[in-house]
Design an enzyme around this catalytic site. Structure first.
Site, PDB file in Angstrom:
ATOM      1  N   CYS A 269      -1.509 -10.180 -10.095  1.00  0.00           N
ATOM      2  CA  CYS A 269      -2.937 -10.703  -9.956  1.00  0.00           C
ATOM      3  C   CYS A 269      -3.469 -11.411 -11.363  1.00  0.00           C
ATOM      4  CB  CYS A 269      -3.758  -9.696  -9.545  1.00  0.00           C
ATOM      5  SG  CYS A 269      -5.515 -10.289  -9.374  1.00  0.00           S
TER       6      CYS A 269
ATOM      7  N   CYS B 102      -6.602  -9.810 -12.634  1.00  0.00           N
ATOM      8  CA  CYS B 102      -6.303  -8.704 -13.115  1.00  0.00           C
ATOM      9  C   CYS B 102      -5.825  -8.919 -14.597  1.00  0.00           C
ATOM     10  CB  CYS B 102      -5.408  -7.774 -12.334  1.00  0.00           C
ATOM     11  SG  CYS B 102      -5.848  -7.603 -10.575  1.00  0.00           S
TER      12      CYS B 102
ATOM     13  N   CYS C 112       0.815  24.703   5.683  1.00  0.00           N
ATOM     14  CA  CYS C 112      -0.324  24.498   6.379  1.00  0.00           C
ATOM     15  C   CYS C 112      -1.541  24.774   5.453  1.00  0.00           C
ATOM     16  CB  CYS C 112      -0.294  25.257   7.592  1.00  0.00           C
ATOM     17  SG  CYS C 112       0.904  25.279   8.945  1.00  0.00           S
TER      18      CYS C 112
END
Length: 443
Positions: free
Chosen positions: A56, A59, A196
């Site tokens: 970019c 940027c 989990c």
């Protein structure tokens, strides 16, 4: 023409990365998904973080000033940078759609604010100090400060609350998931499962972000498959955690993505975009419609269509169909789409400089920057696509909107969908006019 629009009219996530701008030797902290939670979310410091892409141009121009500001603020305010082209999950988590995007992570790290200041080192330092003073003032007044992340989660991880994860059971699953309008990501877990437990804080953080960013159109749920075996058995759950995606009226599919909050959020936002309707194409009938659409959207696209007497209903509907197809094509951008009839809002046309280009015409407005760009090509799917694509990668030329404020908008009647009617001419009664006298007068 003025400078390129930043953010929305800046660069997009289309091209390959070339190389990172920052290294460990800089005072800019290089942030990645692996260190973001520890460095930023769990930190009590104020952070300014740039989300950039190495390809970019804007940027690249910012790099020297960003490093200079980081050195000046060392030990006072943290300055970080994320290569959001490489780490798309982080960019997606915080709604980054253009580069460079700068966000301020203050007291509440879950809800960073957009940096609104200039892009030179002095402006960045000034903006950081203003945010720091505000943070200190809030702490003095007793408002909550610190890390801003919930302690409700297991493991003390940051970024969300268990309250935003919907607890699903055999009794409520069908009504909430299968019969509801939301898209669901459902985790089937077992309390004794180590994986989990590791997923729990990530799932909670993602649930909070997804609920807010999709306004409840995508939800995250969790079901204890060891207790609620009817639903778990229906979907053949045999391992934990298992994550499935549920869309109304469709068979569920297995979630195949990563297990970090960034990965989960990115997938949820993709589901939101894929299942959302294209934005409404609204006629500008009053000031409120223009203001709400442009202020609520990062970019609003306005079509100026020929007068109804020039095209008829069929011609106008053809132009509107082109705009609606492009709204569908770009719906993931969540832009606003509007149209007016030529001559109905002359102040707006003048502010956009449309008069010299004929009709139909089109402009794209960044209301936050008060900048706009004009369609120079054809008012067609290909022409509009090229126009918007150029803007999205930072190559479109832009100008300041009028005097820097929205022009006056008049209240008008909505188009009724019909062909236009020529004004009815008045009939004059000539029965009592003496034509012979008129001839004498002429002589």
């Amino acid at each position: 023409m003025g400078s390129l629009l930043l953010g929305v009219l800046g660069c997009s996530l289309l091209l390959p990365a070339v190389q990172a701008f920052y290294s460990a030797s800089d005072d800019v902290v290089v942030l990645t998904p692996s260190n973001f939670n520890k460095e930023v979310i769990q930190s009590d410091s104020l952070w300014l973080i740039e989300f950039y892409a190495p390809w970019c141009g804007h940027c690249q121009s910012l790099t020297a000033d960003w490093k200079k500001a980081a050195t000046a603020l060392k030990g006072i305010v943290k300055i970080g940078a994320v290569d959001a082209d490489e780490h798309k999950s982080l960019g997606g988590q915080y709604g980054v759609r253009g580069f460079p995007t700068i966000k301020v992570f203050g007291a509440n790290k879950n809800k960073p604010e957009d940096y609104q200041g200039g892009r030179n080192s002095q402006a960045i330092v000034d903006g950081a100090m203003t945010a720091l003073r505000s943070l200190v003032k809030d702490r003095l007044s007793g408002k909550s400060g610190g890390s801003g992340y919930s302690k409700q989660q297991s493991g003390g991880g940051g970024g969300g609350s268990k309250e935003d994860v919907v607890e699903l059971t055999d009794d409520n699953f069908d009504k909430m998931v299968l019969e509801g309008d939301a898209v669901w990501l459902v985790e089937f877990f077992a309390p004794w499962c180590g994986h989990c437990k590791s997923l729990e804080p990530e799932w909670a953080a993602a649930a909070s972000a997804v609920k807010e960013q999709t306004k409840g159109k995508v939800r995250l749920g969790a079901m204890d498959a060891t207790v609620h075996q009817a639903v778990s058995g229906r979907y053949g759950i045999r391992g934990f955690p298992t994550i499935k995606i549920f869309r109304k009226g469709e068979e569920p599919e297995d979630y195949q993505g990563g297990r970090t909050r960034g990965d989960i959020i990115e997938k949820a936002l993709d589901l939101f975009s894929d299942n959302s309707a294209p934005p409404e194409l609204a006629e500008i009938l009053n000031e409120g419609i223009l203001k709400k659409t442009c202020e609520d959207s990062q970019l609003c696209v306005i079509g100026v269509l020929p007068h109804i007497l020039d095209t008829g209903a069929a011609g106008r509907n053809g132009y509107l169909e082109v705009m609606m197809k492009m709204a569908e094509k770009y719906k993931k951008k969540m832009w606003g789409w509007l149209w007016i009839e030529a001559g109905a809002q002359m102040e707006l046309e003048a502010a956009l400089g449309i008069g010299g280009f004929g009709y139909p015409a089109m402009a794209a407005i960044n209301a936050r920057k008060m900048k706009f760009a004009l369609l120079r090509g054809s008012f067609s799917e290909n022409g509009i696509h090229e126009f918007l694509r150029e803007l999205s990668v930072g190559r479109g030329s832009t100008s300041t909107l009028g005097s820097g404020t929205m022009p006056k908008i008049h209240t008008v009647e909505a188009w009724d969908g019909k062909d236009g009617q020529l004004p009815v001419e008045e009939d004059y009664d000539l029965s009592d006019v003496d034509l012979d006298d008129l001839d004498k007068d002429e002589l």
